[in-house]
Motif scaffolding. Structure first.
Motif, PDB file in Angstrom:
ATOM      1  N   ILE A  34       0.737  -1.274  -0.058  1.00  7.85           N
ATOM      2  CA  ILE A  34       0.075   0.057   0.108  1.00  7.85           C
ATOM      3  C   ILE A  34       0.779   1.025   0.169  1.00  7.85           C
ATOM      4  O   ILE A  34       1.314   1.877   0.925  1.00  7.85           O
ATOM      5  CB  ILE A  34      -1.019  -0.183   1.170  1.00  7.85           C
ATOM      6  CG1 ILE A  34      -1.876  -1.253   1.210  1.00  7.85           C
ATOM      7  CG2 ILE A  34      -1.953   1.310   1.228  1.00  7.85           C
ATOM      8  CD1 ILE A  34      -2.623  -1.249   2.433  1.00  7.85           C
ATOM      9  N   ARG A  35       1.236   1.507  -1.312  1.00  5.07           N
ATOM     10  CA  ARG A  35       2.208   2.838  -1.291  1.00  5.07           C
ATOM     11  C   ARG A  35       1.771   3.311  -2.592  1.00  5.07           C
ATOM     12  O   ARG A  35       1.156   2.824  -3.561  1.00  5.07           O
ATOM     13  CB  ARG A  35       3.420   2.273  -1.327  1.00  5.07           C
ATOM     14  CG  ARG A  35       4.197   1.421  -2.316  1.00  5.07           C
ATOM     15  CD  ARG A  35       5.333   1.021  -2.379  1.00  5.07           C
ATOM     16  NE  ARG A  35       5.805   0.059  -3.511  1.00  5.07           N
ATOM     17  CZ  ARG A  35       5.710  -1.283  -3.243  1.00  5.07           C
ATOM     18  NH1 ARG A  35       5.491  -2.065  -2.217  1.00  5.07           N
ATOM     19  NH2 ARG A  35       6.231  -1.880  -4.138  1.00  5.07           N
ATOM     20  N   ALA A  36       2.234   4.597  -2.910  1.00  6.81           N
ATOM     21  CA  ALA A  36       2.032   5.543  -4.107  1.00  6.81           C
ATOM     22  C   ALA A  36       2.561   4.714  -5.410  1.00  6.81           C
ATOM     23  O   ALA A  36       3.494   4.030  -5.302  1.00  6.81           O
ATOM     24  CB  ALA A  36       2.698   6.637  -4.037  1.00  6.81           C
ATOM     25  N   GLY A  37       1.692   4.745  -6.355  1.00  5.44           N
ATOM     26  CA  GLY A  37       2.254   4.212  -7.634  1.00  5.44           C
ATOM     27  C   GLY A  37       1.657   2.610  -7.761  1.00  5.44           C
ATOM     28  O   GLY A  37       1.636   2.113  -8.848  1.00  5.44           O
ATOM     29  N   VAL A  74     -10.775   3.783  -1.044  1.00  2.00           N
ATOM     30  CA  VAL A  74      -9.995   4.901  -0.884  1.00  2.00           C
ATOM     31  C   VAL A  74     -10.634   6.297  -0.517  1.00  2.00           C
ATOM     32  O   VAL A  74     -11.306   6.599  -1.081  1.00  2.00           O
ATOM     33  CB  VAL A  74      -9.194   4.822  -2.138  1.00  2.00           C
ATOM     34  CG1 VAL A  74      -8.209   6.053  -2.137  1.00  2.00           C
ATOM     35  CG2 VAL A  74      -8.662   3.721  -2.750  1.00  2.00           C
ATOM     36  N   ASN A  75      -9.970   6.886   0.394  1.00  2.00           N
ATOM     37  CA  ASN A  75     -10.615   8.227   0.903  1.00  2.00           C
ATOM     38  C   ASN A  75     -12.019   8.194   1.179  1.00  2.00           C
ATOM     39  O   ASN A  75     -12.241   7.679   2.229  1.00  2.00           O
ATOM     40  CB  ASN A  75     -10.099   9.342  -0.145  1.00  2.00           C
ATOM     41  CG  ASN A  75      -8.481   9.348  -0.457  1.00  2.00           C
ATOM     42  OD1 ASN A  75      -7.728   9.039   0.309  1.00  2.00           O
ATOM     43  ND2 ASN A  75      -8.180   9.755  -1.766  1.00  2.00           N
ATOM     44  N   GLU A  76     -12.787   8.980   0.569  1.00  4.47           N
ATOM     45  CA  GLU A  76     -14.181   8.975   0.856  1.00  4.47           C
ATOM     46  C   GLU A  76     -15.036   7.934   0.690  1.00  4.47           C
ATOM     47  O   GLU A  76     -15.995   7.601   1.254  1.00  4.47           O
ATOM     48  CB  GLU A  76     -14.853  10.169  -0.110  1.00  4.47           C
ATOM     49  CG  GLU A  76     -15.091   9.732  -1.483  1.00  4.47           C
ATOM     50  CD  GLU A  76     -13.956   9.950  -2.409  1.00  4.47           C
ATOM     51  OE1 GLU A  76     -14.229   9.652  -3.649  1.00  4.47           O
ATOM     52  OE2 GLU A  76     -12.707  10.228  -1.748  1.00  4.47           O
ATOM     53  N   PRO A  90       0.121   9.634  -3.047  1.00  6.87           N
ATOM     54  CA  PRO A  90       0.507  10.113  -1.838  1.00  6.87           C
ATOM     55  C   PRO A  90      -0.666  10.686  -1.042  1.00  6.87           C
ATOM     56  O   PRO A  90      -1.318  11.511  -1.394  1.00  6.87           O
ATOM     57  CB  PRO A  90       1.666  11.063  -2.046  1.00  6.87           C
ATOM     58  CG  PRO A  90       2.093  10.720  -3.453  1.00  6.87           C
ATOM     59  CD  PRO A  90       0.874  10.129  -4.337  1.00  6.87           C
ATOM     60  N   GLY A  91      -0.681  10.239   0.358  1.00  2.00           N
ATOM     61  CA  GLY A  91      -1.697  10.847   1.430  1.00  2.00           C
ATOM     62  C   GLY A  91      -2.789  10.051   1.249  1.00  2.00           C
ATOM     63  O   GLY A  91      -3.820  10.221   2.073  1.00  2.00           O
ATOM     64  N   ASP A  92      -3.363   9.272   0.276  1.00  2.00           N
ATOM     65  CA  ASP A  92      -4.465   8.324   0.240  1.00  2.00           C
ATOM     66  C   ASP A  92      -4.530   7.448   1.829  1.00  2.00           C
ATOM     67  O   ASP A  92      -3.777   7.127   2.125  1.00  2.00           O
ATOM     68  CB  ASP A  92      -4.362   7.324  -0.691  1.00  2.00           C
ATOM     69  CG  ASP A  92      -4.740   7.961  -2.117  1.00  2.00           C
ATOM     70  OD1 ASP A  92      -5.461   9.239  -2.179  1.00  2.00           O
ATOM     71  OD2 ASP A  92      -4.666   7.503  -3.280  1.00  2.00           O
ATOM     72  N   ILE A  93      -5.830   7.398   2.180  1.00  2.00           N
ATOM     73  CA  ILE A  93      -6.048   6.593   3.120  1.00  2.00           C
ATOM     74  C   ILE A  93      -7.071   5.351   2.474  1.00  2.00           C
ATOM     75  O   ILE A  93      -7.786   5.502   1.732  1.00  2.00           O
ATOM     76  CB  ILE A  93      -6.867   7.130   4.236  1.00  2.00           C
ATOM     77  CG1 ILE A  93      -7.314   6.092   5.573  1.00  2.00           C
ATOM     78  CG2 ILE A  93      -8.258   7.841   3.873  1.00  2.00           C
ATOM     79  CD1 ILE A  93      -8.146   6.603   6.785  1.00  2.00           C
ATOM     80  N   PRO A 116       2.187   7.454   2.663  1.00  2.00           N
ATOM     81  CA  PRO A 116       3.145   8.700   2.996  1.00  2.00           C
ATOM     82  C   PRO A 116       3.089   9.662   2.043  1.00  2.00           C
ATOM     83  O   PRO A 116       2.942   9.352   0.826  1.00  2.00           O
ATOM     84  CB  PRO A 116       4.501   8.037   3.090  1.00  2.00           C
ATOM     85  CG  PRO A 116       4.251   6.696   3.529  1.00  2.00           C
ATOM     86  CD  PRO A 116       3.148   6.280   2.755  1.00  2.00           C
ATOM     87  N   ASP A 117       3.091  10.832   2.481  1.00  2.00           N
ATOM     88  CA  ASP A 117       2.989  11.955   1.705  1.00  2.00           C
ATOM     89  C   ASP A 117       3.774  13.064   2.475  1.00  2.00           C
ATOM     90  O   ASP A 117       3.299  14.076   3.038  1.00  2.00           O
ATOM     91  CB  ASP A 117       1.738  12.547   1.272  1.00  2.00           C
ATOM     92  CG  ASP A 117       1.775  13.906   0.309  1.00  2.00           C
ATOM     93  OD1 ASP A 117       2.641  14.243  -0.076  1.00  2.00           O
ATOM     94  OD2 ASP A 117       0.578  14.076  -0.123  1.00  2.00           O
TER      95      ASP A 117
END
Length: 284
Positions: A34-37, A74-76, A90-93, A116-117
């Motif tokens: 679970i990371r960016a990209g 993801v997010n909302e 980056p920054g996604d929950i 992480p972001d």
């Protein structure tokens, strides 16, 4: 009409240990990805690979109309997100819900992770706090199961924990608790009776006694609790667009105490702050 008891025998409880561990292993394999990209479909592929390598199958794929191993929200999106080619930013929950069926018995668990972001530490902090509140409320509900008399007590414990955390910095209001989606019993099927509400209810619910196995899964938002289902007919998102978080464990109550089936340590680390020590399920 025949009605299966919601309480399992000691042998049945023991049979639920392995599917719980397989579910935990799948989430452990997903977590570092679970990371960016990375796409949400890549997470699904890894979960499927892990579950099948243990001789089990995804119980999510046994749900009519659903064709994936996990749900990734993801997010909302709070729950039931479908894995796709969506690339994590980056920054996604990110909430991942996973389950495995092994020799006719089921496990079900969920985690939330914030990508992480370094450029937006304030966003990361808010989302990590939402995840912390949600996870903590889950452990409060699990801890209550060790001494409560009725299932309704678990919802009270979960809501009281969330309320004690104060207001969401995003909305300035108390954290939202989803009302239309709740926890459940688990055993031969992933979703069984009884319902496990994540909030106070006037009905005390069934008695808590040895043989009970519950999937305790608070779903919490940084804003309002109202949700809608996206056009894919699965994904549940917040109406106000605020972030959601989802944590879940499958938990058994047996003659010696409680044991978190979907945690390799039986829940020892998560329960320690509540003064509860889990006890392994003895062989029948």
């Amino acid at each position: 009409m025949f009605r299966r008891s919601i309480y399992k025998t000691p042998a049945q409880l023991q049979a639920m240990v392995e599917p719980g561990l397989i579910t935990a292993a799948a989430l452990d394999a997903i977590r570092p990805l679970i990371r960016a990209g990375v796409t949400t479909l890549e997470l699904d592929t890894q979960a499927n690979r892990t579950i099948r390598s243990r001789g089990a199958e995804s119980n999510f794929q046994l749900v009519r109309g659903y064709h994936h191993t996990v749900c990734v929200s993801v997010n909302e999106e709070v729950v039931h997100g479908i894995p796709t080619d969506r690339v994590l930013q980056p920054g996604d929950i990110v909430s991942v819900d996973c389950g495995a069926q092994y020799q006719g018995w089921n496990g079900d668990s969920a985690i939330s992770v914030v990508v992480p972001d370094p450029d937006r530490p304030e966003i990361v902090a808010l989302r990590e706090e939402l995840s912390r509140v949600t996870e903590g409320s889950m452990w409060a509900g699990i801890a209550a199961m060790a001494s409560a008399t009725h299932i309704g007590d678990l919802g009270t414990a979960i809501q009281e924990y969330i309320e004690a955390q104060g207001v969401s910095e995003v909305s300035g209001e108390p954290y939202g608790i989803l009302r239309e989606y709740v926890g459940h019993g688990i055993g031969r099927k992933m979703h069984e009776a009884p319902s496990v509400f994540n909030y106070r209810t006037p009905d005390p619910g069934p008695e808590i006694k040895p043989g009970l196995v519950l999937a305790i899964e608070p779903m919490v938002t940084a804003g309002g609790e109202e949700t809608y289902i996206e056009d894919d007919d699965w994904t549940v998102s917040t109406v106000d667009g605020t972030d959601g978080s989802h944590w879940e464990h499958s938990v058994a109550l047996h003659a010696g105490g409680i044991w978190v089936l979907t945690s390799p340590d039986g829940g020892a680390a998560g329960l320690a702050p509540f003064g509860v020590t889990p006890t392994p399920i003895a062989l029948p």
